[in-house]
Each structure stands twice: as structure tokens, then as C-alpha cells.
Design a protein around this motif. Structure first.
Motif, short mmCIF file in Angstrom:
data_model
loop_
_atom_site.label_atom_id
_atom_site.label_comp_id
_atom_site.label_asym_id
_atom_site.label_seq_id
_atom_site.Cartn_x
_atom_site.Cartn_y
_atom_site.Cartn_z
N ASP A 99 -79.01 4.56 21.44
CA ASP A 99 -77.86 4.05 20.71
C ASP A 99 -77.10 3.02 21.55
OD1 ASP A 99 -76.08 3.94 18.46
OD2 ASP A 99 -74.65 5.13 19.66
N VAL A 100 -76.89 3.33 22.82
CA VAL A 100 -76.18 2.40 23.72
C VAL A 100 -77.02 1.13 23.91
CG1 VAL A 100 -75.39 2.06 26.09
CG2 VAL A 100 -74.87 4.19 24.90
N LEU A 101 -78.32 1.28 24.11
CA LEU A 101 -79.18 0.10 24.29
C LEU A 101 -79.21 -0.76 23.02
CD1 LEU A 101 -82.17 1.64 26.27
CD2 LEU A 101 -80.35 0.16 27.14
N ASP A 102 -79.18 -0.12 21.87
CA ASP A 102 -79.17 -0.85 20.60
C ASP A 102 -77.90 -1.69 20.47
OD1 ASP A 102 -79.96 -1.58 17.95
OD2 ASP A 102 -78.50 -0.11 17.20
N LYS A 103 -76.76 -1.10 20.83
CA LYS A 103 -75.50 -1.84 20.75
C LYS A 103 -75.48 -3.01 21.72
CE LYS A 103 -72.87 2.08 19.09
NZ LYS A 103 -71.89 3.10 19.41
N ARG A 104 -75.98 -2.79 22.93
CA ARG A 104 -76.02 -3.88 23.92
C ARG A 104 -76.97 -4.99 23.48
NH1 ARG A 104 -75.80 -0.59 29.66
NH2 ARG A 104 -73.70 0.23 29.32
N ALA A 105 -78.09 -4.62 22.89
CA ALA A 105 -79.03 -5.63 22.40
C ALA A 105 -78.42 -6.45 21.27
CB ALA A 105 -80.32 -4.95 21.93
N SER A 106 -77.62 -5.81 20.42
CA SER A 106 -76.96 -6.53 19.33
C SER A 106 -75.97 -7.55 19.86
CB SER A 106 -76.25 -5.54 18.41
OG SER A 106 -77.16 -4.67 17.80
N VAL A 107 -75.18 -7.13 20.83
CA VAL A 107 -74.21 -8.06 21.42
C VAL A 107 -74.92 -9.18 22.17
CG1 VAL A 107 -72.34 -8.27 23.10
CG2 VAL A 107 -72.37 -6.34 21.53
N GLY A 108 -75.98 -8.84 22.87
CA GLY A 108 -76.75 -9.86 23.60
C GLY A 108 -77.38 -10.88 22.66
N SER A 109 -77.92 -10.41 21.52
CA SER A 109 -78.52 -11.34 20.57
C SER A 109 -77.47 -12.24 19.92
CB SER A 109 -79.30 -10.58 19.51
OG SER A 109 -78.44 -9.79 18.73
#
Length: 146
Positions: A33-43
Motif C-alpha cells: 500500500d505504501v509503495l503504491d502511494k509512492r509510485a502514484s506520486v512519483g508518476s
């Protein structure tokens, strides 16, 4: 350079799909869940950077096109017998007072053609329209009133 970018993109796509379907690391749902949120912000930041790069590329292309039109219109010979209209974007002032045009040019000013117009007709001439049948007095005029 382009081939290398395509290869890297393909490798990243395959790795991403493998990670999505196989979950090779066996991470717990909280970490995912944390990695998903970080990936969204990074994209989001990557998309904003790509938008800026696209705008810069568009501006550079527009400037290059403007320079090319200017250089072509300065190098083109003047068209004899053509009266240019004021403010035409593809014309340039010639040293002798005439105008030069880049590429084909047909002057249509004040609803008249000046100079020779040579063109190519792509399709044949249209056949004349068929005469419309005139109703006889017994048939009426076709509007249902008789």
C-alpha cells in the motif's frame, strides 16, 4: 539511442508485469500500500516533467518552422505579374520592390485572380443534372392537395 530506449522500456514493462502478477518478494499488504502511494506520486511528477518537455519541444519546432519559412521565402524568385496582398504570411520584401513567395502561390485579392493560374483537375467534370419531371395537371404538384 532510440533502440536503447525501446529496449529499456520493454525490459521495465516485463519486470513490472512480472512483479504485478507473481509478487516475487512476498511483501505484506501494508508495505504494498505504501509503495503504491509512492509510485502514484512519483508518476505524477514524471508526467509533469514530460509535459514540460513536450511544451519545450513544441516551441522549438515552431521556431524552426518559422526560420525555415523565412529562409525559403528569401531564397525564392519573384513571381512576375503577381500583385501581393499586404500582410501575407509567406511573402518577403525583395530588394527591387517586388515580392517573393515560398512555394506555390495564387494571389486572390479583391475577388480577382492576378496572373496565370495553372491547376490540375483530379476528377472528371460532373455530369449535368437530370431534368426534374414536371407533374401533369392530373397528377397535381405532389404536395398531397390534389
Amino acid at each position: 539511442m532510440t533502440i536503447a530506449a525501446i529496449v529499456v522500456s520493454a525490459v521495465l514493462l516485463v519486470a513490472g508485469l512480472a512483479g504485478f502478477f507473481a509478487d516475487p518478494l512476498g511483501l505484506p499488504p501494508q508495505v504494498l500500500d505504501v509503495l503504491d502511494k509512492r509510485a502514484s506520486v512519483g508518476s505524477m511528477f514524471i508526467g509533469a516533467a514530460c509535459l514540460v518537455l513536450a511544451m519545450v519541444a513544441l516551441l522549438l519546432q515552431a521556431r524552426a518552422d518559422a526560420r525555415q519559412v523565412t529562409s525559403q521565402s528569401a531564397a525564392a524568385p519573384a513571381v512576375p505579374g503577381v500583385t501581393p496582398s499586404a500582410g501575407s504570411p509567406s511573402q518577403d520584401a525583395a530588394p527591387e520592390g517586388g515580392r517573393t513567395y515560398g512555394g506555390d502561390h495564387i494571389e486572390f485579392h479583391h475577388n480577382t485572380f492576378n496572373g496565370t493560374v495553372i491547376g490540375k483537375q483530379v476528377s472528371g467534370p460532373l455530369p449535368p443534372p437530370a431534368p426534374s419531371p414536371t407533374p401533369t395537371p392530373a397528377e397535381g404538384d405532389g404536395d398531397g392537395r390534389g
